[in-house]
Each structure stands twice: as C-alpha cells, then as structure tokens.
Design a protein around this motif. Sequence first.
Motif, PDB file in Angstrom:
ATOM      1  N   UNK A 102      -0.062  25.995  54.510  1.00 50.49           N
ATOM      2  CA  UNK A 102       1.150  26.817  54.684  1.00 50.49           C
ATOM      3  C   UNK A 102       0.887  27.983  55.620  1.00 50.49           C
ATOM      4  N   UNK A 103      -0.315  28.515  55.566  1.00 47.29           N
ATOM      5  CA  UNK A 103      -0.671  29.653  56.409  1.00 47.29           C
ATOM      6  C   UNK A 103      -0.599  29.270  57.883  1.00 47.29           C
ATOM      7  N   UNK A 104      -1.048  28.068  58.217  1.00 46.08           N
ATOM      8  CA  UNK A 104      -0.966  27.614  59.604  1.00 46.08           C
ATOM      9  C   UNK A 104       0.481  27.409  60.028  1.00 46.08           C
ATOM     10  N   UNK A 154     -13.770  18.594  61.117  1.00 49.37           N
ATOM     11  CA  UNK A 154     -12.386  18.291  61.494  1.00 49.37           C
ATOM     12  C   UNK A 154     -11.382  19.008  60.584  1.00 49.37           C
ATOM     13  N   UNK A 155     -10.494  19.798  61.196  1.00 46.18           N
ATOM     14  CA  UNK A 155      -9.525  20.586  60.427  1.00 46.18           C
ATOM     15  C   UNK A 155      -8.080  20.140  60.659  1.00 46.18           C
ATOM     16  N   UNK A 156      -7.907  18.927  61.165  1.00 47.61           N
ATOM     17  CA  UNK A 156      -6.546  18.446  61.421  1.00 47.61           C
ATOM     18  C   UNK A 156      -5.702  18.424  60.145  1.00 47.61           C
ATOM     19  N   UNK A 157      -6.349  18.178  58.998  1.00 52.18           N
ATOM     20  CA  UNK A 157      -5.611  18.155  57.732  1.00 52.18           C
ATOM     21  C   UNK A 157      -4.895  19.490  57.481  1.00 52.18           C
ATOM     22  N   UNK A 158      -5.549  20.593  57.832  1.00 51.17           N
ATOM     23  CA  UNK A 158      -4.963  21.917  57.606  1.00 51.17           C
ATOM     24  C   UNK A 158      -3.779  22.192  58.535  1.00 51.17           C
ATOM     25  N   UNK A 356     -11.563  17.066  54.178  1.00 56.16           N
ATOM     26  CA  UNK A 356     -12.868  16.398  54.233  1.00 56.16           C
ATOM     27  C   UNK A 356     -12.948  15.115  53.407  1.00 56.16           C
ATOM     28  N   UNK A 357     -11.877  14.753  52.730  1.00 61.84           N
ATOM     29  CA  UNK A 357     -11.896  13.488  52.015  1.00 61.84           C
ATOM     30  C   UNK A 357     -11.866  12.346  53.034  1.00 61.84           C
ATOM     31  N   UNK A 358     -12.689  11.309  52.860  1.00 60.53           N
ATOM     32  CA  UNK A 358     -12.627  10.180  53.786  1.00 60.53           C
ATOM     33  C   UNK A 358     -11.230   9.556  53.763  1.00 60.53           C
ATOM     34  N   UNK A 383      -2.851  15.821  42.682  1.00 60.72           N
ATOM     35  CA  UNK A 383      -2.191  16.946  42.003  1.00 60.72           C
ATOM     36  C   UNK A 383      -0.876  17.296  42.686  1.00 60.72           C
ATOM     37  N   UNK A 384       0.158  17.497  41.889  1.00 59.21           N
ATOM     38  CA  UNK A 384       1.467  17.916  42.414  1.00 59.21           C
ATOM     39  C   UNK A 384       1.318  19.239  43.159  1.00 59.21           C
ATOM     40  N   UNK A 385       1.985  19.324  44.306  1.00 58.20           N
ATOM     41  CA  UNK A 385       1.933  20.559  45.088  1.00 58.20           C
ATOM     42  C   UNK A 385       0.965  20.496  46.252  1.00 58.20           C
ATOM     43  N   UNK A 386      -0.026  19.600  46.148  1.00 63.05           N
ATOM     44  CA  UNK A 386      -0.953  19.426  47.260  1.00 63.05           C
ATOM     45  C   UNK A 386      -0.295  18.592  48.355  1.00 63.05           C
ATOM     46  N   UNK A 387      -1.006  18.446  49.461  1.00 62.40           N
ATOM     47  CA  UNK A 387      -0.450  17.711  50.599  1.00 62.40           C
ATOM     48  C   UNK A 387      -1.179  16.395  50.815  1.00 62.40           C
TER      49      UNK A 387
END
Length: 403
Positions: A102-104, A154-158, A356-358, A383-387
């Motif tokens: 969300x910060x990004x 790799x930070x593409x997830x963020x 970082x999860x495969x 978990x609910x709320x995660x992406x």
Amino acid sequence: MNKKPRVVVGLSGGVDSSVAAHLLLEQGYEVIGMFMKNWHDESVTISNECPWMEDSTDAMLVAEKLGIPFQAIDLSEEYRERIVDYMFSEYEAGRTPNPDILCNREIKFDIFLKAAQKLKADFVATGHYCQKGSISKEDSTVYQLLAGADTNKDQSYFLCQLSQEQLEKALFPIGHLQKSEVRAIAKKLDLITAEKKDSQGLCFIGKVRLPEFLQQQLKPKKGRIIQIPEELSVFDRYQVPAGVSLDELDDATLDGIAFPIHYSQSQGKTIGEHNGAHYFTVGQRKGLHVGGTGKPLFVIATDTRENIIYTGLGEEHPGLLRNALFVKNDQIHWIREDLKLEIGQTARYEARIRYRQPLVGATLIQRENGLYVLFDSPQKGIASGQFVAWYQGAECIGSGTIF
C-alpha cells in the motif's frame, strides 16, 4: 539545446536509492534527491533500527557527494491516514495487511509522485529491485512490471498494485543489478551508505514492536486459544473433485475451495490464553506462549468478534493449507489491463501470496462475484487481507487483496 529529463529520486538513506541516483546521473538525467519523512512516533520503534534522523542525514550526505539538489518532505499526515489507519482497521477486523504494498501504491507512486511533479519532474525513481518494460500497441504504450535481475532481492511483489499511469512515470535504475554489484558501486564512489545494513520492518517506520504498535489503538483483551484436531479440519471438501474440469466447477464448489475456513469453539479444546485475537494472523507461530505440545503450534484461524484464536499442530495441519483463494471484484487489480479476464474466462499464471515465496502454478477463474485463484499445490498460511500477485514469466500481470 535539448533539455535533460528531470527525475526526482526517493533517497531513503540506504545504499540502493543512493546508487539509483548515481546511475541516473550517468544516464544523463537531471536528478533531484528527496527524502520522505513519514513517521514521528519512535516510542514503538526498536531502538536505532531505523531512526529517520540518521537516514535523512545519510540521504543528504549522498546528495552532497553526488552533487545533486536535496530536499526533505514531510508526508507523515498522509502516511498515517492512508497506511497506519488502514493497518489498524485491517487488524481489528481480523485481516492481515501488507503496508509495504500500500505504501508504494499510495505514498511513493502517488503522494510523492505528485510532489515531484510540482518540481516539474518527468519521472520518479526508487531503489527497488525490479525492472520496467514496455510494449507498443497500436496508438499506445503498455508498461510492464518485471522482476529484478537479483532473484534473491526481487521486489516486484511489493509493486504489484501499481497502475499503468504510475509505471509510466516510474524508473527503477538498479533493477538490472545484483545487490553485490550495487554495494560495489557505492563503495567505489565512497558513499556513506555503501556498508549500511538494509532496513527492515514497516515501510518508512522501521522495525517496530508490532503488538505495541497495534496497542496504540487496539487494546489488549484476554481470550482463548483453541486447538483444532487434524481430522476436524475437513480437508477433503477443499479439494477440486477428481475428474472435474476447473471450467465446470460451480460457484458453490469454488467458494468451498477458496473461502477461509471457519471453526466453532465446540470443535476443539482450550489450551491457553492470548491478549487479543487482532494481534495474530493465520500461519503465525511465535507469540502463542503455549508449551508442551510436541510439534510447533500454528494459528489456523482468528475470530476477532468472539476474540478466539484457533490453532493446529505441525506444519502439515490441514487447517494451515488451502488450495485456493478468492478476490472480490473491487479488489482485483490488473497491471496489464489488456489481459484482464472477463466473466467466465480462465487463464494460467504463476502466483505468490508473499514476498520471496517461490512462484507456483495457478489457474485464475473470473466469475460474476469475483476472481478465484486455484493453486497447483496447497499453499500454507493464506491470510485474508494479504495480496496475491500473478505472473507470466518475469512479468507481474496483476494482483488482488485476498478475501
């Protein structure tokens, strides 16, 4: 004489953004360094892990060394409204937020971008380990969010919630480099940040004591920890029926596979006490303070209304594993809008639910009520709320908030 394109770099006081600024200078940009101050309350920050004053000074010294203009901007009010308040409300509702994503979306590539545009900047740049690509389509350009070359960083997830408009204005100068190469460049330039440790913890806040942080608004409240036996998790009903094509699954079956599992107090036994269900998240192992269980104990569900934590023994407890998840329509985000699924369509991608999860193979099914993501193998601690973010090779195609 051609005017140089102007870029404002978010100088965080770390090595990555420092090298990003240097590389942009080498590439011929007019570079301005800007430090974002987003947090004032240091009462919940673990001492000296991420003090903003030190970071601000380091950022200023880097700008001085590189010979670029520097200024600081205070975005703490916007950060509290858009990120901190969001965190509190999510935890209170029993969901697990990801403030960095969300910060990004809300701060670095929105508020910060607008501040940069007031300085007549053409782009903003950050020290993220990701890359940007583009595809020409008829009269328009489609921008791509690509993984960083350093697979470990790799930070593409963020950045999985960025839009085409945000990507258009974004530059990621270090995305093609390995972390070791970034440090080597900083060392060669004799930058003060060359040997500085990477910051950890919440985006812009640093490493915080999460319970104390949450207790600013969410008060402690004693409740029960209940252990659910494996056989009561009814794992079978969360599997895709044998011999059935994914396209043929009805919504009720998909809901059974993808929706969070709900437990009742009568299904298990009380094994301990906690200080508030809203402090815990699915998949959590630490902080339960229940001994003598043999195998490690994991949170498999929380009920913030009844203030109960449900737990299961061991990493293979069926309550910890799910084959699928669901994303409501208003929470689906396509970076590649041209690949958006219409109702009734399915697509194959790879997906991840945490940094970082495969990546794991997944089938996306768009139905009238939302998007179902069915994984090729069970995923731990959804978990609910995660992406959830889905990829095609190295490209992040879209993401969504997990229901």
